[in-house]
Enzyme design. Structure first.
Site, PDB file in Angstrom:
ATOM      1  N   ASP A  68       9.589   0.057 -24.751  1.00  0.00           N
ATOM      2  CA  ASP A  68      10.371   0.613 -25.853  1.00  0.00           C
ATOM      3  C   ASP A  68      11.516  -0.351 -26.175  1.00  0.00           C
ATOM      4  O   ASP A  68      11.421  -1.545 -25.883  1.00  0.00           O
ATOM      5  CB  ASP A  68      10.890   2.000 -25.461  1.00  0.00           C
ATOM      6  CG  ASP A  68      10.964   2.951 -26.644  1.00  0.00           C
ATOM      7  OD1 ASP A  68      11.832   2.731 -27.507  1.00  0.00           O
ATOM      8  OD2 ASP A  68      10.165   3.900 -26.701  1.00  0.00           O
ATOM      9  N   ASP A  77      22.220  10.767 -16.322  1.00  0.00           N
ATOM     10  CA  ASP A  77      20.943  11.433 -16.066  1.00  0.00           C
ATOM     11  C   ASP A  77      19.858  10.465 -15.608  1.00  0.00           C
ATOM     12  O   ASP A  77      18.794  10.892 -15.143  1.00  0.00           O
ATOM     13  CB  ASP A  77      20.459  12.161 -17.323  1.00  0.00           C
ATOM     14  CG  ASP A  77      21.419  13.263 -17.744  1.00  0.00           C
ATOM     15  OD1 ASP A  77      22.288  13.631 -16.939  1.00  0.00           O
ATOM     16  OD2 ASP A  77      21.296  13.745 -18.892  1.00  0.00           O
ATOM     17  N   HIS A 106      16.520   4.306 -28.803  1.00  0.00           N
ATOM     18  CA  HIS A 106      15.243   5.007 -28.691  1.00  0.00           C
ATOM     19  C   HIS A 106      14.708   5.067 -27.267  1.00  0.00           C
ATOM     20  O   HIS A 106      14.260   6.117 -26.793  1.00  0.00           O
ATOM     21  CB  HIS A 106      14.234   4.331 -29.620  1.00  0.00           C
ATOM     22  CG  HIS A 106      13.006   5.123 -29.868  1.00  0.00           C
ATOM     23  ND1 HIS A 106      11.835   4.937 -29.167  1.00  0.00           N
ATOM     24  CD2 HIS A 106      12.754   6.105 -30.748  1.00  0.00           C
ATOM     25  CE1 HIS A 106      10.922   5.758 -29.617  1.00  0.00           C
ATOM     26  NE2 HIS A 106      11.448   6.492 -30.572  1.00  0.00           N
ATOM     27  N   ALA A 256      -2.209   3.959 -30.523  1.00  0.00           N
ATOM     28  CA  ALA A 256      -2.762   5.297 -30.280  1.00  0.00           C
ATOM     29  C   ALA A 256      -4.220   5.410 -30.703  1.00  0.00           C
ATOM     30  O   ALA A 256      -4.878   6.407 -30.392  1.00  0.00           O
ATOM     31  CB  ALA A 256      -1.929   6.345 -31.013  1.00  0.00           C
ATOM     32  N   VAL A 261      -6.732   5.125 -24.616  1.00  0.00           N
ATOM     33  CA  VAL A 261      -5.306   5.444 -24.723  1.00  0.00           C
ATOM     34  C   VAL A 261      -5.155   6.913 -25.100  1.00  0.00           C
ATOM     35  O   VAL A 261      -5.822   7.402 -26.013  1.00  0.00           O
ATOM     36  CB  VAL A 261      -4.621   4.553 -25.774  1.00  0.00           C
ATOM     37  CG1 VAL A 261      -3.190   4.997 -26.019  1.00  0.00           C
ATOM     38  CG2 VAL A 261      -4.656   3.098 -25.332  1.00  0.00           C
ATOM     39  N   SER A 309       7.454  10.480 -30.901  1.00  0.00           N
ATOM     40  CA  SER A 309       8.026   9.648 -29.840  1.00  0.00           C
ATOM     41  C   SER A 309       8.528  10.498 -28.684  1.00  0.00           C
ATOM     42  O   SER A 309       8.539  10.053 -27.538  1.00  0.00           O
ATOM     43  CB  SER A 309       9.200   8.828 -30.382  1.00  0.00           C
ATOM     44  OG  SER A 309       8.754   7.746 -31.135  1.00  0.00           O
TER      45      SER A 309
END
Length: 482
Positions: A68, A77, A106, A256, A261, A309
């Site tokens: 990403d 976190d 992102h 995708a 995948v 996403s």
């Protein structure tokens, strides 16, 4: 697409060289760092069986790569969650923990939904000394105010907890270009970044790869083939976002669409196909929540967001839970468990829908259901695709250490010796039939001439000339006319 500071437009399409790549997310204004209601807003934890699955496993021992824009591992976190990383763009930080490209936040959002661990709330500030001259007479509080300890899900009641909070993350940063940030300053195209990222993730122990990015085309560069085949051959699960209608992706785009995948479509808050956050296509495997999401941002803050996403890391986290509980299952079987336990949705009687795929994600069933799982990936195989559709590629050279075999002599039959023809029937090299034909013609001509001479002589003997004939007149008649 809007970022927390409002710097981006409401919709973004990031493109890279010849291949258009869109990072699918919609970000709303940042939430305060101490947002006590964040955990309650993670509706998918209860509604999709994640909390139930945690009774068995939380993903311990599984390593997931997030390919990403980069992951901020210093977020409260995600502290201790990111155990390694790399930058394949040439423009980021070597450990992949710097946000880069068009939507730099992102990757941190994605990582928090996948493996966030939450955190303890900060203790209240100590009382400051009063400037009032009577402050010395006030007695201090007998004991500090207690703070809540770790909860059932993560390290504390604050912050975001992901689907697999005990898994480990690898941060692999890529540069997604767009209208604001432009092309990659390092000049490395996305065509090269993606396969390099996949290979690095596989070589560094990733058992699951999350790719919350997608192109605007269902096809992909041939340069990607070998990298995705490499992941398949090394038993790695790859999960990818299907894309967003709001971002202009009406149909699912690569990666995708690639065989094997696991493509993830988006659902709204009611569990229906999202009108904004889900594309359509025959490669979709499963659908998961994509609206009313909340996630972590670099710098210790949070944001509401939407997009497929966000659906992808929920599925990648589920794959991590399965790999943790069933370490002997292959990557194909992990994918198949997710598909075969999905709740039916879409067209009736159809095993697979172009909007929901095999159905809606059911994490508890994917982890705990007792089912027979086929060994071959229901979503296909890169090895088969390459064999069928890339036949024009040159065959790989033989192994260098293979002994050369001695060539076998060919079994060639002995040639037949031609038989000489009899030369007596020919003349001057002509065939005998032609010579005989001319000879016969000559005989016929001679015979005809002889016959004519004989006939004329007989006629003369049978008709003798009369004595009274005037020979002078005959001679005169024979002379030519003047």
């Amino acid at each position: 697409m809007t970022n927390p500071s409002g710097a981006f437009g409401s919709r973004l399409r990031a493109t890279a060289c010849l291949l258009g790549v869109a990072v699918a997310a919609a970000l709303l204004p940042a939430l305060p760092a101490q947002a006590d209601d964040l955990r309650e807003r993670e509706y998918w934890l209860e509604d999709y069986g994640i909390v139930e699955a945690w009774e068995t496993t939380k993903g311990e021992g599984v390593r997931v790569a997030v390919i990403d824009s980069g992951v901020d591992g210093s977020h409260p976190d995600l502290e201790g969650v990111v155990v390694g990383g790399s930058d394949v763009s040439g423009s980021g930080q070597p450990d992949g923990q710097l946000g880069i490209g068009e939507v730099a936040e992102h990757g941190t959002l994605v990582a928090s939904l996948l493996a966030g661990r939450g955190h303890l709330p900060d203790p209240p500030p100590s009382p400051s000394p009063s400037d009032d001259e009577d402050a010395a007479d006030e007695s201090p509080s007998p004991e500090p105010v207690a703070t809540s300890g770790p909860d059932t899900y993560g390290r504390g009641s604050d912050g975001i907890v992901g689907v697999a909070p005990e898994s480990e993350l690898l941060a692999v940063s890529v540069w997604i270009e767009g209208e604001t940030k432009g092309p990659n300053p390092a000049g490395i195209s996305i065509d090269a970044q993606i396969p390099n990222a996949v290979r690095w993730a596989v070589d560094n122990g990733a058992q699951v790869i999350n790719m919350s990015l997608g192109s605007t085309s269902p096809t992909w560069p041939e340069s990607w083939d070998e990298a995705f085949l490499y992941a398949e051959q090394n038993d790695v699960v790859i999960v990818a976002a299907a894309g967003n209608r709001a971002g202009g992706s009406l149909q699912v785009g690569a990666p995708a669409t690639m065989p094997g995948v696991l493509a993830v479509a988006g659902l709204d808050r009611e569990g229906q196909a999202s009108r904004e956050s889900s594309s359509e296509g025959i490669s979709i495997g499963v659908a998961a929540p994509a609206e009313n999401l909340v996630g972590a941002l670099p710098g210790g803050v949070y944001a509401d967001w939407s997009g497929s996403s966000g659906a992808a890391p929920l599925v990648a986290g589920t794959a991590a839970l399965i790999r943790s509980k069933y370490p002997d299952l292959s990557a194909a079987q992990v994918v198949n468990r997710i598909l075969l336990t999905a709740q039916e949705a879409g067209a009736e009687g159809e095993e697979r829908d172009t909007i929901y795929g095999y159905g809606i994600l059911d994490v508890a069933a994917a982890v705990n259901a007792e089912i027979a799982v086929p060994e071959e990936n229901l979503l296909g195989s890169m090895a088969e695709y390459i064999e069928i559709y890339r036949r024009g590629a040159p065959a790989p050279p033989p192994e260098a250490d293979a002994p050369a075999s001695k060539p076998t002599a060919a079994d060639i039959p002995e040639p037949e010796v031609p038989v000489a023809e009899d030369g007596t029937g020919t003349s001057g090299g002509l065939p005998a039939s032609i010579v005989l034909g001319f000879g016969g013609l000559i005989v016929v001509v001679l015979a005809a001439g002889t016959f004519a001479v004989v006939r004329a002589r007989r006629a003369a003997l049978s008709n003798p000339m009369d004595e009274n004939t005037d020979t002078d007149s005959l001679e005169a008649a024979a002379e030519p006319r003047p």
